[in-house]
Enzyme design. Structure first.
Site, mmCIF file in Angstrom:
data_model
loop_
_atom_site.group_PDB
_atom_site.id
_atom_site.type_symbol
_atom_site.label_atom_id
_atom_site.label_comp_id
_atom_site.label_asym_id
_atom_site.label_seq_id
_atom_site.Cartn_x
_atom_site.Cartn_y
_atom_site.Cartn_z
ATOM 1 N N LEU A 64 -40.892 -14.243 100.462
ATOM 2 C CA LEU A 64 -41.146 -15.481 101.198
ATOM 3 C C LEU A 64 -42.586 -15.531 101.694
ATOM 4 O O LEU A 64 -43.254 -14.494 101.773
ATOM 5 C CB LEU A 64 -40.162 -15.552 102.372
ATOM 6 C CG LEU A 64 -38.694 -15.643 101.904
ATOM 7 C CD1 LEU A 64 -37.724 -15.213 102.994
ATOM 8 C CD2 LEU A 64 -38.381 -17.059 101.431
ATOM 9 N N PRO A 65 -43.073 -16.730 102.052
ATOM 10 C CA PRO A 65 -44.495 -16.842 102.411
ATOM 11 C C PRO A 65 -44.904 -16.009 103.627
ATOM 12 O O PRO A 65 -45.898 -15.294 103.569
ATOM 13 C CB PRO A 65 -44.676 -18.342 102.703
ATOM 14 C CG PRO A 65 -43.560 -19.026 101.987
ATOM 15 C CD PRO A 65 -42.418 -18.054 101.985
ATOM 16 N N THR A 95 -45.330 -10.303 102.317
ATOM 17 C CA THR A 95 -46.334 -9.621 103.152
ATOM 18 C C THR A 95 -46.250 -10.223 104.550
ATOM 19 O O THR A 95 -46.575 -11.399 104.737
ATOM 20 C CB THR A 95 -47.759 -9.825 102.585
ATOM 21 O OG1 THR A 95 -47.794 -9.351 101.248
ATOM 22 C CG2 THR A 95 -48.781 -9.072 103.419
ATOM 23 N N LYS A 170 -49.878 -1.949 103.222
ATOM 24 C CA LYS A 170 -50.363 -3.173 102.569
ATOM 25 C C LYS A 170 -51.489 -3.821 103.383
ATOM 26 O O LYS A 170 -52.542 -4.171 102.844
ATOM 27 C CB LYS A 170 -49.182 -4.137 102.413
ATOM 28 C CG LYS A 170 -49.514 -5.545 102.015
ATOM 29 C CD LYS A 170 -49.768 -5.688 100.544
ATOM 30 C CE LYS A 170 -50.265 -7.090 100.210
ATOM 31 N NZ LYS A 170 -50.671 -7.223 98.836
ATOM 32 N N LYS A 245 -54.717 -14.673 105.473
ATOM 33 C CA LYS A 245 -53.423 -14.361 106.087
ATOM 34 C C LYS A 245 -53.302 -12.845 106.318
ATOM 35 O O LYS A 245 -52.909 -12.395 107.400
ATOM 36 C CB LYS A 245 -52.306 -14.835 105.147
ATOM 37 C CG LYS A 245 -50.926 -14.418 105.588
ATOM 38 C CD LYS A 245 -49.888 -14.615 104.481
ATOM 39 C CE LYS A 245 -48.740 -13.649 104.676
ATOM 40 N NZ LYS A 245 -47.780 -13.647 103.609
HETATM 41 P P1 NAD Z 1 -45.234 -18.918 97.128
HETATM 42 O O1 NAD Z 1 -45.570 -19.874 98.223
HETATM 43 O O2 NAD Z 1 -45.639 -19.239 95.735
HETATM 44 O O3 NAD Z 1 -43.650 -18.638 97.111
HETATM 45 C C1 NAD Z 1 -42.847 -18.571 98.248
HETATM 46 C C2 NAD Z 1 -41.562 -19.338 97.956
HETATM 47 O O4 NAD Z 1 -40.692 -19.209 99.071
HETATM 48 C C3 NAD Z 1 -41.796 -20.845 97.726
HETATM 49 O O5 NAD Z 1 -41.287 -21.200 96.456
HETATM 50 C C4 NAD Z 1 -41.017 -21.504 98.867
HETATM 51 O O6 NAD Z 1 -40.382 -22.721 98.471
HETATM 52 C C5 NAD Z 1 -39.980 -20.430 99.188
HETATM 53 N N1 NAD Z 1 -39.415 -20.545 100.523
HETATM 54 C C6 NAD Z 1 -40.033 -20.765 101.707
HETATM 55 N N2 NAD Z 1 -39.134 -20.777 102.718
HETATM 56 C C7 NAD Z 1 -37.923 -20.560 102.157
HETATM 57 C C8 NAD Z 1 -36.594 -20.472 102.651
HETATM 58 N N3 NAD Z 1 -36.350 -20.610 103.962
HETATM 59 N N4 NAD Z 1 -35.602 -20.232 101.786
HETATM 60 C C9 NAD Z 1 -35.852 -20.097 100.466
HETATM 61 N N5 NAD Z 1 -37.089 -20.185 99.916
HETATM 62 C C10 NAD Z 1 -38.090 -20.416 100.758
HETATM 63 O O7 NAD Z 1 -45.855 -17.512 97.586
HETATM 64 P P2 NAD Z 1 -46.140 -16.232 96.662
HETATM 65 O O8 NAD Z 1 -47.532 -16.291 96.125
HETATM 66 O O9 NAD Z 1 -44.978 -16.038 95.744
HETATM 67 O O10 NAD Z 1 -46.149 -15.082 97.780
HETATM 68 C C11 NAD Z 1 -44.959 -14.607 98.378
HETATM 69 C C12 NAD Z 1 -45.306 -13.440 99.287
HETATM 70 O O11 NAD Z 1 -45.950 -12.416 98.517
HETATM 71 C C13 NAD Z 1 -46.287 -13.800 100.415
HETATM 72 O O12 NAD Z 1 -45.902 -13.120 101.574
HETATM 73 C C14 NAD Z 1 -47.633 -13.303 99.876
HETATM 74 O O13 NAD Z 1 -48.541 -12.967 100.927
HETATM 75 C C15 NAD Z 1 -47.209 -12.093 99.081
HETATM 76 N N6 NAD Z 1 -48.123 -11.713 97.997
HETATM 77 C C16 NAD Z 1 -48.641 -12.660 97.162
HETATM 78 C C17 NAD Z 1 -49.511 -12.269 96.142
HETATM 79 C C18 NAD Z 1 -50.114 -13.286 95.194
HETATM 80 O O14 NAD Z 1 -51.048 -12.943 94.458
HETATM 81 N N7 NAD Z 1 -49.605 -14.523 95.147
HETATM 82 C C19 NAD Z 1 -49.822 -10.908 95.963
HETATM 83 C C20 NAD Z 1 -49.235 -9.957 96.796
HETATM 84 C C21 NAD Z 1 -48.384 -10.382 97.820
#
Ligand code: NAD
Length: 296
Positions: A64-65, A95, A170, A245
């Site tokens: 999740l975000p 994260t 992390k 973030k």
């Molecule tokens: P994203 O925004 O693409 O995906 C998050 C998903 O969660 C979205 O599809 C959103 O609709 C869903 N969501 C939000 N609230 C929800 C709920 N209550 N119930 C169900 N679904 C819900 O984000 P991401 O890029 O996939 O990143 C996810 C996590 O991973 C974050 O914490 C980010 O910091 C971490 N991260 C991302 C990366 C990257 O390169 N994108 C790398 C390492 C870590």
């Protein structure tokens, strides 16, 4: 295995697909219809809520975000801890701050549900290719239990210690990364301003004591590293807003611990400014824009 996957975004969508490829049955939920449609196309079972998904599985993965979403999904009125049976296993790969997952784990323990934090590095490409590194916080038995699930999505599984230490690893790594990227941008920009060829300067740095991942693999000056985002207009990388973030998580954790944090706070402000100037979606190496605006 029957696995619930909640949060099928840029990272979670690909991770869930790798679980499907490994032969697991995956029950998914996300707020976005488009995301759910992709998941269904890949063979996943679309569910109506986090509770609906969790009730069908013995293992739950969340991606999740941010912390507030993790609290809602686990601890909210419609939270999954209210429906999971004792003996279930939950893995949070978002994260977030260490305290949030420690609170979730404490609530879960009262219901005999195992929880670990398992944030990742490797980005969207690593998620797609199943080569993520997982930094796992939890007791040794939980680490053993999550291995078969995580190994379908990643190639390095690191046990960092007790619950929350995966997040500590992390956010400390990304704190160093944000600072070192800014340092390389500053050094490269100054060198070029003073008249040295950027290739020559990068060559010297990369065979000298300034060498680091940001200078060698992911140099923020265009056309030093062919595959780095700087060489394609700072697109398709790790977004500046995600770095902001993560720096915020490090700075907040330092304040909570009453521990000094100096460069982290400064670099956090630089990323804040970068995002406010409209570069939030560019790769974080676009911090170079503070010094000059080279074109790829
Ligand atoms: P994203 O925004 O693409 O995906 C998050 C998903 O969660 C979205 O599809 C959103 O609709 C869903 N969501 C939000 N609230 C929800 C709920 N209550 N119930 C169900 N679904 C819900 O984000 P991401 O890029 O996939 O990143 C996810 C996590 O991973 C974050 O914490 C980010 O910091 C971490 N991260 C991302 C990366 C990257 O390169 N994108 C790398 C390492 C870590």
């Amino acid at each position: 295995m029957k696995i619930a996957f909640i949060g099928l975004g840029n990272m979670g969508g690909s991770m869930a697909q790798n679980l499907l490829k490994a032969g697991h049955q995956v029950f998914g939920y996300d707020l976005s219809e488009t995301t759910l449609a992709h998941f269904a196309q890949a063979g996943g079972v679309v569910c109506q809520s986090p509770q609906d998904a969790a009730q069908q599985a013995s293992v739950v993965v969340t991606m999740l975000p941010a912390a507030q979403h993790v609290r809602t999904v686990y601890l909210g009125e419609q939270g999954i801890l209210n429906v999971l049976p004792a003996g279930s296993l939950c893995i949070d790969s978002s994260t977030i701050d260490p305290k949030t997952i420690q609170d979730v784990a404490a609530a879960a323990q009262a219901r005999q549900i195992q929880v670990c934090d398992a944030p990742v590095s490797g980005g969207t490409l690593g998620a797609k290719e199943g080569t993520l590194t997982f930094m796992v916080g939890g007791d040794a038995a939980t680490f053993e239990a999550v291995k078969p699930v995580l190994s379908a999505m990643g190639k390095n599984l690191v046990h960092c210690g007790a619950i929350g230490t995966g997040q500590v690893a992390k956010i400390c790594n990304n704190l160093i990364l944000g600072i070192s990227m800014t340092a390389v941008a500053e050094g490269m920009a100054l060198g070029v301003k003073l008249g040295i060829d950027p290739q020559a300067l990068a060559g010297v740095i990369n065979s000298s004591s300034g060498r680091c991942w940001s200078s060698e693999v992911y140099n923020p000056w265009p056309d030093i590293c062919a595959n780095a985002p700087a060489s394609r207009g700072y697109t398709d990388g790790f977004a500046a807003q995600l770095m902001l973030k993560d720096l915020g998580l490090a700075v907040d954790a330092a304040h909570q611990a009453e521990h000094p944090i100096v460069l982290g706070s400064l670099v956090q402000q630089l990323y804040q400014q970068l995002c406010q100037e409209g570069h939030a979606h560019l790769d974080f190496s676009s911090i170079m824009h503070h010094y000059t605006a080279p074109t790829a």
